[in-house]
Write an enzyme that holds these catalytic residues in place. Structure first.
Site, PDB file in Angstrom:
ATOM      1  N   GLU A 103       9.778   1.702  10.443  1.00 14.72           N
ATOM      2  CA  GLU A 103      10.768   2.751  10.141  1.00 14.72           C
ATOM      3  C   GLU A 103      10.025   4.060  10.300  1.00 14.72           C
ATOM      4  OE1 GLU A 103      13.817   2.111   9.651  1.00 14.72           O
ATOM      5  OE2 GLU A 103      13.864   0.021   9.067  1.00 14.72           O
ATOM      6  N   LYS A 125       0.844  -1.186   0.000  1.00 14.48           N
ATOM      7  CA  LYS A 125       0.000   0.000   0.000  1.00 14.48           C
ATOM      8  C   LYS A 125       0.882   1.240   0.000  1.00 14.48           C
ATOM      9  CE  LYS A 125      -1.827   2.943   2.548  1.00 14.48           C
ATOM     10  NZ  LYS A 125      -1.834   4.024   1.570  1.00 14.48           N
ATOM     11  N   CYS A 170      13.286  11.242   6.726  1.00 14.03           N
ATOM     12  CA  CYS A 170      13.234  10.807   8.130  1.00 14.03           C
ATOM     13  C   CYS A 170      14.556  11.070   8.825  1.00 14.03           C
ATOM     14  CB  CYS A 170      12.891   9.328   8.189  1.00 14.03           C
ATOM     15  SG  CYS A 170      13.997   8.304   7.209  1.00 14.03           S
ATOM     16  N   GLU A 228       8.999  16.496  14.921  1.00 16.28           N
ATOM     17  CA  GLU A 228       9.459  16.354  13.541  1.00 16.28           C
ATOM     18  C   GLU A 228       8.669  17.288  12.620  1.00 16.28           C
ATOM     19  OE1 GLU A 228       8.386  12.764  11.383  1.00 16.28           O
ATOM     20  OE2 GLU A 228      10.436  12.610  10.631  1.00 16.28           O
TER      21      GLU A 228
HETATM   22  P1  NAD Z   1       2.027   8.446   7.485  1.00 14.63           P
HETATM   23  O1  NAD Z   1       2.285   7.685   8.743  1.00 14.63           O
HETATM   24  O2  NAD Z   1       0.936   9.430   7.473  1.00 14.63           O
HETATM   25  O3  NAD Z   1       1.708   7.433   6.291  1.00 14.63           O
HETATM   26  C1  NAD Z   1       2.583   6.384   5.923  1.00 14.63           C
HETATM   27  C2  NAD Z   1       1.782   5.290   5.248  1.00 14.63           C
HETATM   28  O4  NAD Z   1       0.876   4.744   6.209  1.00 14.63           O
HETATM   29  C3  NAD Z   1       0.913   5.780   4.085  1.00 14.63           C
HETATM   30  O5  NAD Z   1       0.863   4.800   3.090  1.00 14.63           O
HETATM   31  C4  NAD Z   1      -0.441   5.949   4.741  1.00 14.63           C
HETATM   32  O6  NAD Z   1      -1.508   5.887   3.832  1.00 14.63           O
HETATM   33  C5  NAD Z   1      -0.437   4.760   5.697  1.00 14.63           C
HETATM   34  N1  NAD Z   1      -1.370   4.876   6.827  1.00 14.63           N
HETATM   35  C6  NAD Z   1      -1.862   6.005   7.393  1.00 14.63           C
HETATM   36  N2  NAD Z   1      -2.710   5.685   8.410  1.00 14.63           N
HETATM   37  C7  NAD Z   1      -2.736   4.331   8.476  1.00 14.63           C
HETATM   38  C8  NAD Z   1      -3.421   3.403   9.325  1.00 14.63           C
HETATM   39  N3  NAD Z   1      -4.255   3.796  10.273  1.00 14.63           N
HETATM   40  N4  NAD Z   1      -3.198   2.088   9.132  1.00 14.63           N
HETATM   41  C9  NAD Z   1      -2.352   1.656   8.179  1.00 14.63           C
HETATM   42  N5  NAD Z   1      -1.691   2.494   7.328  1.00 14.63           N
HETATM   43  C10 NAD Z   1      -1.875   3.813   7.491  1.00 14.63           C
HETATM   44  O7  NAD Z   1       3.420   9.094   7.075  1.00 14.63           O
HETATM   45  P2  NAD Z   1       3.726  10.034   5.821  1.00 14.63           P
HETATM   46  O8  NAD Z   1       3.222  11.389   6.107  1.00 14.63           O
HETATM   47  O9  NAD Z   1       3.297   9.349   4.557  1.00 14.63           O
HETATM   48  O10 NAD Z   1       5.327  10.003   5.819  1.00 14.63           O
HETATM   49  C11 NAD Z   1       6.090  10.827   6.605  1.00 14.63           C
HETATM   50  C12 NAD Z   1       6.616  10.100   7.819  1.00 14.63           C
HETATM   51  O11 NAD Z   1       7.338   8.929   7.426  1.00 14.63           O
HETATM   52  C13 NAD Z   1       7.598  10.940   8.604  1.00 14.63           C
HETATM   53  O12 NAD Z   1       7.332  10.836   9.966  1.00 14.63           O
HETATM   54  C14 NAD Z   1       8.936  10.295   8.275  1.00 14.63           C
HETATM   55  O13 NAD Z   1       9.931  10.506   9.250  1.00 14.63           O
HETATM   56  C15 NAD Z   1       8.570   8.866   8.141  1.00 14.63           C
HETATM   57  N6  NAD Z   1       9.586   8.139   7.364  1.00 14.63           N
HETATM   58  C16 NAD Z   1      10.418   7.278   8.016  1.00 14.63           C
HETATM   59  C17 NAD Z   1      11.418   6.615   7.309  1.00 14.63           C
HETATM   60  C18 NAD Z   1      12.360   5.673   8.004  1.00 14.63           C
HETATM   61  O14 NAD Z   1      12.989   4.884   7.300  1.00 14.63           O
HETATM   62  N7  NAD Z   1      12.516   5.729   9.318  1.00 14.63           N
HETATM   63  C19 NAD Z   1      11.567   6.822   5.933  1.00 14.63           C
HETATM   64  C20 NAD Z   1      10.697   7.709   5.304  1.00 14.63           C
HETATM   65  C21 NAD Z   1       9.697   8.372   6.029  1.00 14.63           C
END
Ligand code: NAD
Length: 495
Positions: A252, A177, A286, A387
């Site tokens: 992650e 997804k 991130c 963040e």
């Molecule tokens: P997000 O948590 O909003 O979404 C990430 C994914 O999760 C998306 O596909 C989203 O649709 C899905 N999602 C959202 N709610 C969900 C739920 N209730 N159940 C299951 N899936 C759900 O994050 P974002 O805004 O897309 O990305 C930014 C974040 O990602 C930042 O906090 C960043 O630090 C983190 N990030 C971490 C890494 C790492 O390797 N540590 C890498 C890239 C991004």
């Protein structure tokens, strides 16, 4: 490689067809224009994809293929990614607005990831363990079944490859997804998997809302493992559901990574490294080095150079080869970054540079924001603890190494850290004392697929990458193989 004109089909259990959810547009963040239309997946599509994945896992023979045969398919995926690399880089640029130079590296990284896990697959060894009786003992690994992979929007093709490659190499089926706003790279990868000869149904791609599609995936009883990259709040929500299913997850998550510039640092290297660490990817990373600590005796001249460097960064059209910073992902995300800057100023911070939308025709329609540096805050300010996920750096002077370590480690996050010093003993001392999944010394944001990656505390659980990254997607099993010539003694050796 993808014609963006028609409504994009999605990949459900081996069939390319429209999702049965709502029609939506994927927008180019540099202009706000729609670049693709697609129907999101519905809950019925989730069910179909998972049942199809389970069927493919049990009936396609993928898991039973010899490791070198599975590897051969994954090597073909790597080769096809390379063959279509420019088209994929352009697609990724349109999908999330990153500069073309950067999306080219992400595509190269995706190909290298498939190649690496193909090699990991064919060289993975089980273990003959020391036996302590009349039996042979082995430790072996088995695939898990259906894996759910959930990814964010910031580096789609690379993070999707990072999950697909090891999960498939391990013999699993994957339902992926992608973030709702960046569905295209995942769909392109699924096409490539088809073309490489991966059995149909083994990979599905379900664009759609996380709270609906992602949630249903995580809860589904046939899903045996979740690999998640995204925000910490979402990660904790998923981990709670996983706990009820006793299902392993890897997480992650977010970061607020400190960068330490010591008094003996090579300042040319440190300025370049700090700029790259926070402002590349528009800070939507991130591992962005978003909290800066500089030795007080060099603070003023260092900040002078850093602010000038930030102001000189080339923000603009992601299609331009010279652009260093593109737009932010969405209008809403830019507003969130702006609110954080306002918050920092209300908390007593001073704007050193940036803090505004750039002006000019090229910036009128996209979600651009200038590289921003804020000073004058203490480490416990919200802007130093939360963040932002944008091009916003908070900078603070420090006086002693002890105070520096305490402040650098004072965060709920512990994903990455950077140290700039010419003293190798100090680098060793600080490198060991910093609490973070990755510490860069005299460099920043460099990666090797061969080196494990992940965070501590609110930054995550588990490790991706590394040769043993494949084991995240396998269950370990112990085999005892009896060699007794007589029946077991307990029953008196009765025949
Ligand atoms: P997000 O948590 O909003 O979404 C990430 C994914 O999760 C998306 O596909 C989203 O649709 C899905 N999602 C959202 N709610 C969900 C739920 N209730 N159940 C299951 N899936 C759900 O994050 P974002 O805004 O897309 O990305 C930014 C974040 O990602 C930042 O906090 C960043 O630090 C983190 N990030 C971490 C890494 C790492 O390797 N540590 C890498 C890239 C991004």
């Amino acid at each position: 490689m993808i014609d963006l004109d028609p409504i994009q089909p999605i990949c459900i259990a081996g069939h390319w067809r429209h999702g049965s959810g709502d029609l939506y547009h994927s927008l180019y963040p540099a202009t706000g224009e729609a670049i693709a239309r697609l129907h999101a997946a519905s809950l019925a599509d989730v069910e179909e994809a998972i049942l199809g994945a389970d069927r493919a896992f049990r009936a396609s023979g993928w898991a039973q293929r010899k490791p070198h045969e599975r590897a051969a398919v994954l090597y073909r995926v790597a080769a096809l990614i390379r063959e279509h690399s420019e088209a994929l880089a352009q697609l990724q640029r349109l999908d999330n607005g990153k500069p073309i130079q950067e999306t080219r590296s992400l595509v190269a990284s995706a190909a290298a990831t498939f190649q690496f896990f193909a090699a990991a697959c064919e060289t993975l060894e089980d273990t003959l363990t020391p036996s302590r009786g009349d039996f042979l003992t082995l430790s072996v690994h088995e695939p898990m079944g259906v894996v759910a992979a959930i990814t964010p929007w910031n580096s789609p093709i690379a993070s999707e490859a990072q999950k697909l490659a090891p999960a498939l190499a391990a013999g699993n089926a994957v339902v992926l997804k992608p973030a709702e706003v960046t569905p295209l790279a995942a769909l392109a990868l699924a096409r490539i998997c088809d073309d490489a000869g991966l059995p149909r149904g083994l990979v599905s791609v379900l664009p759609g809302k996380g709270s609906v599609i992602g949630d249903a995936l995580v809860r589904h009883p046939l899903v045996r493992r979740v690999s998640f990259t995204g925000g910490t709040r979402t990660g904790k929500h998923i981990a709670r559901i996983a706990a009820d299913k006793m299902m392993p997850v890897s997480m992650e998550l977010g970061g607020k990574s400190p960068t330490l510039v010591l008094a003996d640092a090579d300042l040319d290297h440190a300025v370049a490294g700090v700029l790259y660490g926070i402002f590349s990817s528009s800070g939507e990373s991130c591992i962005a080095g978003s909290r800066l600590f500089v030795a007080r005796q060099h603070y003023a001249p260092f900040m002078e150079r850093l602010a000038a460097g930030a102001a000189a960064l080339r923000v603009g059209d992601p299609a331009d080869e010279r652009t260093q910073m593109g737009p932010l992902i969405t209008a809403q995300h830019r507003e969130s970054v702006e609110r954080y800057v306002e918050l920092g100023l209300q908390e007593g911070g001073r704007l050193r540079t940036g803090g505004r939308r750039p002006q000019g025709e090229v910036f009128d329609r996209g979600y651009f924001y200038t590289p921003t540096i804020i000073e004058g805050l203490s480490n416990d300010a919200r802007l130093c603890q939360e963040e932002v996920f944008g091009p916003v750096l908070v900078a603070m002077p420090f006086d002693s190494e002890d105070a520096l370590l305490e402040e650098a480690n004072a965060s709920c996050y512990a994903l990455a850290a950077g140290i700039w010093t010419r003293d190798f003993q100090r680098a060793w001392r600080l490198g060991r004392a910093l609490q973070a999944g990755t510490v860069w010394i005299n460099t920043y944001k460099q990666f090797s697929i061969a080196t494990p990656f992940g965070g501590w505390r609110d930054s995550g659980l588990g490790r991706e990458k590394g040769r043993l990254g494949i084991l995240q997607y396998m269950e370990q099993k112990s085999l005892y193989w009896g060699l007794n010539e007589q029946p077991l003694a307990w029953a008196g050796g009765q025949r």
